[in-house]
Scaffold this motif. Structure first.
Motif, PDB file in Angstrom:
ATOM      1  N   LEU A 217       0.837  -1.204   0.000  1.00  0.00           N
ATOM      2  CA  LEU A 217       0.000   0.000   0.000  1.00  0.00           C
ATOM      3  C   LEU A 217       0.873   1.256   0.000  1.00  0.00           C
ATOM      4  O   LEU A 217       2.003   1.250   0.500  1.00  0.00           O
ATOM      5  N   LEU A 218       0.341   2.317  -0.559  1.00  0.00           N
ATOM      6  CA  LEU A 218       1.038   3.598  -0.596  1.00  0.00           C
ATOM      7  C   LEU A 218       0.709   4.381   0.664  1.00  0.00           C
ATOM      8  O   LEU A 218      -0.323   5.051   0.753  1.00  0.00           O
ATOM      9  N   TRP A 219       1.554   4.261   1.679  1.00  0.00           N
ATOM     10  CA  TRP A 219       1.284   4.927   2.959  1.00  0.00           C
ATOM     11  C   TRP A 219       1.762   6.367   2.893  1.00  0.00           C
ATOM     12  O   TRP A 219       2.939   6.638   2.694  1.00  0.00           O
ATOM     13  N   ARG A 220       0.842   7.313   3.062  1.00  0.00           N
ATOM     14  CA  ARG A 220       1.189   8.727   3.046  1.00  0.00           C
ATOM     15  C   ARG A 220       1.648   9.182   4.425  1.00  0.00           C
ATOM     16  O   ARG A 220       2.611   9.931   4.569  1.00  0.00           O
ATOM     17  N   ILE A 221       0.940   8.730   5.452  1.00  0.00           N
ATOM     18  CA  ILE A 221       1.288   9.072   6.826  1.00  0.00           C
ATOM     19  C   ILE A 221       0.685   8.026   7.750  1.00  0.00           C
ATOM     20  O   ILE A 221      -0.353   7.436   7.450  1.00  0.00           O
ATOM     21  N   GLN A 222       1.370   7.756   8.859  1.00  0.00           N
ATOM     22  CA  GLN A 222       0.888   6.799   9.852  1.00  0.00           C
ATOM     23  C   GLN A 222       0.774   7.505  11.194  1.00  0.00           C
ATOM     24  O   GLN A 222       1.682   8.231  11.611  1.00  0.00           O
ATOM     25  N   LEU A 223      -0.346   7.271  11.872  1.00  0.00           N
ATOM     26  CA  LEU A 223      -0.717   8.037  13.054  1.00  0.00           C
ATOM     27  C   LEU A 223      -1.041   7.127  14.230  1.00  0.00           C
ATOM     28  O   LEU A 223      -1.015   5.895  14.110  1.00  0.00           O
ATOM     29  N   SER A 224      -1.402   7.745  15.354  1.00  0.00           N
ATOM     30  CA  SER A 224      -1.579   6.974  16.581  1.00  0.00           C
ATOM     31  C   SER A 224      -3.024   6.693  16.959  1.00  0.00           C
ATOM     32  O   SER A 224      -3.279   5.989  17.931  1.00  0.00           O
ATOM     33  N   SER A 225      -3.993   7.244  16.206  1.00  0.00           N
ATOM     34  CA  SER A 225      -5.391   7.041  16.593  1.00  0.00           C
ATOM     35  C   SER A 225      -6.285   7.116  15.372  1.00  0.00           C
ATOM     36  O   SER A 225      -5.924   7.694  14.335  1.00  0.00           O
ATOM     37  N   PHE A 226      -7.504   6.566  15.510  1.00  0.00           N
ATOM     38  CA  PHE A 226      -8.477   6.628  14.430  1.00  0.00           C
ATOM     39  C   PHE A 226      -8.969   8.063  14.219  1.00  0.00           C
ATOM     40  O   PHE A 226      -9.273   8.464  13.090  1.00  0.00           O
ATOM     41  N   GLU A 227      -9.040   8.834  15.282  1.00  0.00           N
ATOM     42  CA  GLU A 227      -9.437  10.236  15.139  1.00  0.00           C
ATOM     43  C   GLU A 227      -8.442  10.991  14.265  1.00  0.00           C
ATOM     44  O   GLU A 227      -8.831  11.765  13.379  1.00  0.00           O
ATOM     45  N   SER A 228      -7.149  10.752  14.483  1.00  0.00           N
ATOM     46  CA  SER A 228      -6.118  11.416  13.682  1.00  0.00           C
ATOM     47  C   SER A 228      -6.207  10.991  12.225  1.00  0.00           C
ATOM     48  O   SER A 228      -6.040  11.807  11.309  1.00  0.00           O
ATOM     49  N   ILE A 229      -6.471   9.705  11.994  1.00  0.00           N
ATOM     50  CA  ILE A 229      -6.637   9.213  10.623  1.00  0.00           C
ATOM     51  C   ILE A 229      -7.789   9.943   9.943  1.00  0.00           C
ATOM     52  O   ILE A 229      -7.662  10.430   8.812  1.00  0.00           O
ATOM     53  N   CYS A 230      -8.915  10.032  10.636  1.00  0.00           N
ATOM     54  CA  CYS A 230     -10.091  10.674  10.047  1.00  0.00           C
ATOM     55  C   CYS A 230      -9.851  12.153   9.766  1.00  0.00           C
ATOM     56  O   CYS A 230     -10.333  12.683   8.756  1.00  0.00           O
TER      57      CYS A 230
END
Length: 296
Positions: A217-230
């Motif tokens: 997958l083309l990962w643009r950014i990885q974060l620590s929570s679902f809220e941050s992803i959204c």
């Protein structure tokens, strides 16, 4: 063959250190006394338990076998003590939980807050772990219970199903993928993804599904929570695969489109893993009952 609980506790401390000096310190005895106790234990078992060098100690094969059983014995001793505490059978004790990302970030905080508020004598150690480590932890006694999503193959464990969730795709409202009523993971491969941090169970699972398709997958950014992803998805940074429960909650306050994933693995059965329900102390059985009722 007679085992002294003090010796088993000391053995565990040294194995986890891993250093005789540090293990002895945790057991509140001198290194010399610790060395004598370990030698006596080795003589009783007629087996060497540690490889020793200048850097510390390392478990031998025999030591690894004893380590597994010793932790189970001491865990059961802890359960026995908890059953006879002055607070009662379910109002005191310590619970160690290994859980996946969704459990740790989504529904457990609310469940545990209410549970602990009613039981001031209970303490909980909650750790996020990968699925294989959750299973292994419950099997070897390093965790009292595990919370996992997806199919479980674990001989020797009781698997208690307590809820069902599914994975969905979240995208900005103006994304070109919103024209589809549902999507496969393959249809998303040409787009940048926003995901959880390395080491999260969901991140490892989604990466595994992509690898089965022969791609990354083309990962643009990885974060620590679902809220941050959204929030990143709403801003147009990329698209993300998250549990539907998290997507629905955050879509109430963010401009997101939720697209079902047409994949057999998108349906996620949540399960509690334990060794033996009847042998658990009252506080753990009470927590299982609360979780089952809350998430059903």
């Amino acid at each position: 063959m007679h085992f002294d609980l003090t010796d088993l506790r000391l053995f565990i401390h040294i194995a986890e250190a891993p250093s005789l000096t540090q293990g002895a310190r945790k057991a509140f005895i001198s290194p010399a006394a610790a060395s004598m106790r370990i030698k006596a234990l080795e003589a009783q078992l007629n087996s060497h338990l540690f490889y020793r060098d200048s850097k510390g100690v390392e478990l031998t094969e025999a030591g690894q076998r004893l380590f597994k059983h010793a932790r189970l014995v001491m865990r059961q001793v802890g359960y026995l003590k908890a059953e006879f505490t002055e607070y009662g059978t379910d109002s005191a004790g310590h619970i160690r939980i290994f859980a996946n990302t969704t459990a740790v970030t989504e529904f457990l905080p609310e469940v545990l807050a209410g549970f602990l508020a009613q039981r001031p004598g209970v303490t909980i150690d909650l750790q996020e772990r990968l699925s294989r480590d959750i299973v292994r932890g419950v099997l070897d006694g390093s965790s009292d219970m595990g919370i996992i999503a997806g199919p479980v193959t674990a001989a020797g464990l009781e698997v208690l199903h307590f809820s069902t969730d599914k994975l969905v795709l979240v995208s900005p409202n103006d994304h070109e993928l919103t024209q589809y009523p549902s999507l496969t993971l393959r249809q998303t491969l040409s787009f940048h993804h926003v995901g959880l941090h390395e080491g999260s169970t969901l991140q490892a699972f989604v990466r595994e599904q992509a690898e089965k398709l022969g791609v990354n997958l083309l990962w643009r950014i990885q974060l620590s929570s679902f809220e941050s992803i959204c929030r990143m998805v709403e801003a147009g940074v990329g698209i993300g695969v998250i549990p539907e429960s998290a997507a629905l909650r955050h879509s109430r306050t963010m401009n997101l489109t939720i697209i079902p994933l047409d994949e057999p693995w998108a349906i996620r059965e949540r399960s509690i893993l334990i060794r033996q329900l009847d042998a658990l102390p009252g506080c753990i059985r009470a927590l299982i009952a609360v979780m089952t009722q809350h998430c059903s």
